[in-house]
Every structure is written in C-alpha cells, then in structure tokens.
Design an enzyme around this catalytic site. Structure first.
Site, PDB file in Angstrom:
ATOM      1  N   ALA A  39      20.683 -41.701   2.486  1.00  0.00           N
ATOM      2  CA  ALA A  39      21.154 -42.093   3.807  1.00  0.00           C
ATOM      3  C   ALA A  39      22.219 -41.089   4.242  1.00  0.00           C
ATOM      4  O   ALA A  39      23.414 -41.386   4.228  1.00  0.00           O
ATOM      5  CB  ALA A  39      21.731 -43.499   3.756  1.00  0.00           C
ATOM      6  N   GLY A  79      31.540 -42.662   5.457  1.00  0.00           N
ATOM      7  CA  GLY A  79      30.426 -42.835   4.526  1.00  0.00           C
ATOM      8  C   GLY A  79      29.539 -43.978   4.989  1.00  0.00           C
ATOM      9  O   GLY A  79      29.598 -44.382   6.144  1.00  0.00           O
ATOM     10  N   ASN A  80      28.703 -44.479   4.109  1.00  0.00           N
ATOM     11  CA  ASN A  80      27.897 -45.654   4.438  1.00  0.00           C
ATOM     12  C   ASN A  80      27.610 -46.444   3.166  1.00  0.00           C
ATOM     13  O   ASN A  80      28.027 -46.053   2.076  1.00  0.00           O
ATOM     14  CB  ASN A  80      26.612 -45.254   5.184  1.00  0.00           C
ATOM     15  CG  ASN A  80      25.736 -44.355   4.328  1.00  0.00           C
ATOM     16  OD1 ASN A  80      25.235 -44.768   3.292  1.00  0.00           O
ATOM     17  ND2 ASN A  80      25.577 -43.107   4.760  1.00  0.00           N
ATOM     18  N   ARG A  81      26.918 -47.546   3.310  1.00  0.00           N
ATOM     19  CA  ARG A  81      26.804 -48.491   2.196  1.00  0.00           C
ATOM     20  C   ARG A  81      25.646 -48.203   1.239  1.00  0.00           C
ATOM     21  O   ARG A  81      25.374 -49.002   0.349  1.00  0.00           O
ATOM     22  CB  ARG A  81      26.671 -49.914   2.757  1.00  0.00           C
ATOM     23  CG  ARG A  81      27.957 -50.373   3.451  1.00  0.00           C
ATOM     24  CD  ARG A  81      27.817 -51.766   3.970  1.00  0.00           C
ATOM     25  NE  ARG A  81      27.417 -52.695   2.924  1.00  0.00           N
ATOM     26  CZ  ARG A  81      26.824 -53.852   3.123  1.00  0.00           C
ATOM     27  NH1 ARG A  81      26.545 -54.222   4.358  1.00  0.00           N
ATOM     28  NH2 ARG A  81      26.493 -54.626   2.116  1.00  0.00           N
TER      29      ARG A  81
END
Ligand code: CTP
Length: 415
Positions: free
Chosen positions: A290, A223-225
């Site tokens: 994102a 995943g990402n932030r």
C-alpha cells in the site's frame, strides 16, 4: 512450531570447518519452517560450536562423536542404541526426509564420494536414501583441487545437490571460492526439495508488501495501516511453489519468510526504484503493498516546532508503481494489482484492471468483516484480464495467496 516443513525430519550434518558457526542459523531457519531438525556433528565440528548450541536451537539431542570415553563410528552407534533417547538416532537414516551437510569439509566430501564410514555422520550418510544437500566450505585451493572437484562430480552424478560455495574472503585471509553458501540459500534449496507443488519453479516473482512512510520531517512521517500480511503470505506461498522470490517490503513488523530475498524500503519512491529494478529480471510482479498516493511536497530537514496554531502540509502525488511497471512490461511478464475499495468495489476493480493494464486484480473491501489490515483473513474477489470473476469466501491470507497464484498460472498460461 508449525510451518511448511511441519512433519519433515531433516538431519543436519555439521563438520569441522570454521564456517560451522553459521550452521546454527540454518537450524533456526529450518525449525522456523516447522522442520524437526536433528544435528549430527563430527568430533572436529564440536571444536568450533558446542553441541549445546544445536540442542537448544533444535530442541533435539545432538549426536556428536566427542566424548573421550566413547569410541567413534559404529561403537557410538551401538551405544546410541542402548538408551531410549538415543535409539531414535539409529533410525535416523530411515526417518530423514532430507540430509544437509553444512559446512561440508573436503574430508566428508571425500568420504562420501568413496564410501568411507568411519564415524557417526559418514556412517549415517552411507545408509541414507533421502535427498542430500552438501554445502562445502573450505580453502580455495582445496576447493579447486582436482581431487575435490572429482569427488564433487562423483557425488553430483549420484544425485547429491550442492549448495555452491560463495566467492569471498576466507578464514585464511585469501579471497576466492570456498565460503559456505548463505544459510538462506541453503534453506531455499531445502524448501524446494521438500515442498510438493513446484508449479512456479524457474519463475522469478517480485512481491511488494506493507505500507510506505513519507517523511514530514526527520521524526515524523505519513503512513498507513497496511501490515504487510497479504504480501508476506504471497511471498511465502510463491517460494513454496518453487519461485525465486524478491520481497520488496515497506516497514512491517513481520519476519520475511526464510529463503525469500527481502529488500526493505521506506518511501514510495524507494519502492518504485527497487520494484522496477527487480521486475526487469522477473516473470511476475504482485503489488500487494500500500504505497502512499501522496507525500509531503517539501519535507523539512529539521524537526517542525509547534509554534503555529495551524499547520498546512502540501502533498504531491507519488508515482503509481503498478502503472510504471505495466508501461515497461515485456511479453510474457505478468502483473497482479490489488484494489482496496470501500464502495462500488467491482466496478472500480474492473476499471483499474483495464486502465493499469493488469493481468489480475484482487479487489477487497477493508470494511467487510474478516477483511482488512491487521487480520489473518481476507475476503476478496479476483478479476482477470480474460474476464474471469472469482468471488471468494472469507479465507486465510495464506490460502488466498495460493488461490491468487493458481489464477496467475492459468491466466498467463504457465500451467
Ligand atoms: N499502487 C501503486 N503505486 C502507488 C499506489 C498504489 O502501485 N503509488 C498499487 C497498490 O499496490 C495496489 C494498487 O495500486 O496494487 C491499487 O491501489 P489502490 O490504493 O486501491 O488504488 P489506486 O490506484 O491508488 O487508486 P485510488 O486510491 O484512487 O482508488
């Protein structure tokens, strides 16, 4: 609670239909938008939901014609005027910015159409001059009867706005038109009526937000932030400005703004599918999400055990959603992208604007103070196809959302 409806007083009239059980959801959503909600119940309505429920949710006393020792109608009005708490209700008609009758029975529709004032709610309605939304709920045969239809037409001609009943299974077991409109669509109509600048009215806007999760195995993902804050702010502002908004959201801790159609997705591939489908019927796509650029080539069907000392994951590229959308765009459709860059921001932004065939790109650097994932603020530069470059100071994401939408309107000539 503060919100777009802060300072607005909404009178919610609840009448005696089984659909009254959905009215608390309307109160919760309106209060969530910052509105001061005062609930007025008919005596029949109190048989379906207790006034205490509404009192608790709205934080205001409920006006209900329910007490056996109190006569209905004007008698209650007089009584209401006797105590300081109740005094406010006498002035309800003056104080209200909006009235919503949900659910509205054939009875209240008939009374209103014909000027009958025999209880508190019908009396108030007669005195009100603010915009009024009626959300009918009744049996399909009643709904389609000549007299109800005539009454609805009469009220529409007087400017009453109807939140159209939906087709579905009714309490009687029959299937037909008569189900109370979805609380979200009622709130959306309220927002549209009460909010000032409607420069996106009639436009359909798709906003993507949040990260994606690309499965490694059934319990792990890449995943990402991203938090989704920028996208959620854009969705909320576009809605306030009159647009119909579809929010395509990856996993986010945020609550979707009321009135927005939110479609939850997990992977970049799912996001691609939903965005492309929604964009086909939209005027504008804002890709604030994102989505992952890479995903595990072959996610494992079973949980990967830690038997090996090293583990190599092979990643493959995901589809670039922006580019896919740009390749099928029709004349008049707008596309906004974001660029998250940690160096040579503007050069990269200009390149992506051109190569991805966008109308606007919003460039930001997550390393700059006040920008980034988990903050309420952002520091951005807006670049437009026509060559405008707008370097903005640090500002709240919701304010940046407004600036972006204003630029969209001017770039696309929608003004
Ligand atoms: N984006 C997209 N599909 C992806 C990845 C990103 O549509 N699979 C969109 C984002 O929503 C954003 C824009 O592309 O609006 C730019 O994302 P960014 O990560 O800054 O750039 P990339 O084009 O992915 O290029 P790079 O990571 O190489 O800088």
């Amino acid at each position: 609670m503060s919100g777009p409806l802060s300072g607005k007083t909404i009178v919610l009239g609840v009448t005696g239909s089984i659909a009254a059980f959905k009215a608390p959801q309307i109160v919760t959503r309106l209060v969530g938008q910052g509105a001061n909600v005062i609930v007025v119940m008919t005596e029949n309505a109190t048989r379906f939901v207790t006034p205490l429920t509404f009192e608790t949710l709205s934080g205001n006393a409920v006006v209900a014609d329910m007490f056996p020792d109190r006569k209905a109608g004007m008698a209650s009005l007089e009584e209401a005027a006797s105590g300081p708490e109740r005094l406010r209700h006498v002035h309800l008609a003056e104080a209200a910015d909006l009235a919503i009758i949900a659910p509205a029975t054939a009875n209240i529709i008939g009374k209103m159409a014909n000027g009958v004032a025999d209880d508190f709610l019908s009396t108030e309605l007669l005195a009100m001059t603010c915009p009024t939304i009626m959300a009918p709920a009744m049996n399909v045969r009643m709904m389609e009867s000549d007299v109800v239809r005539e009454n609805v037409e009469k009220l529409e001609a007087r400017g009453i706005i109807f939140a159209e009943a939906e087709i579905g299974r009714l309490a009687s077991g029959a299937v037909g038109k008569g189900r109370l409109a979805d609380p979200d669509s009622i709130v959306m109509i309220a927002l549209k009526l009460l909010l000032p600048k409607q420069d996106l009215a009639g436009r359909r806007v798709v906003v993507s937000a949040g990260p994606t999760r690309e499965p490694v195995d059934p319990v792990r993902f890449i995943g990402n932030r991203s938090s989704g804050r920028m996208g959620y702010a854009l969705a909320e502002r576009a809605l306030r400005r009159g647009a119909d908004v579809v929010l395509v959201s990856g996993p986010s801790p945020l609550d979707p703004p009321d009135g927005v159609e939110c479609i939850c997705v997990e992977t970049a591939r799912e996001m691609l599918g939903v965005v492309m489908k929604s964009f086909a019927q939209a005027d504008l796509l804002v890709m604030a999400a994102a989505p992952a650029d890479y995903r595990p080539a072959e996610p494992s069907d079973v949980k990967i055990k830690k038997t090996a000392e090293r583990l190599t994951l092979e990643l493959v590229r995901t589809d670039d959603i922006l580019s896919e959308a740009a390749s099928v765009r029709r004349e008049g459709q707008g596309i906004v992208g974001f660029a998250l860059e940690t160096n040579a921001e503007l050069e990269e932004g200009r390149r992506k604007l051109r190569e991805k065939n966008l109308d606007i790109i919003v460039v930001n650097n997550p390393l700059v103070e006040g920008a980034g994932f988990d903050t309420d603020t952002n520091v951005a530069t807006i670049l437009t196809r026509s060559g405008r470059e707008l370097e903005l100071a640090k500002m709240l994401k919701k304010d940046l959302a407004d600036v972006i939408l204003t630029e969209v309107i001017s770039e696309l000539g929608w003004g």
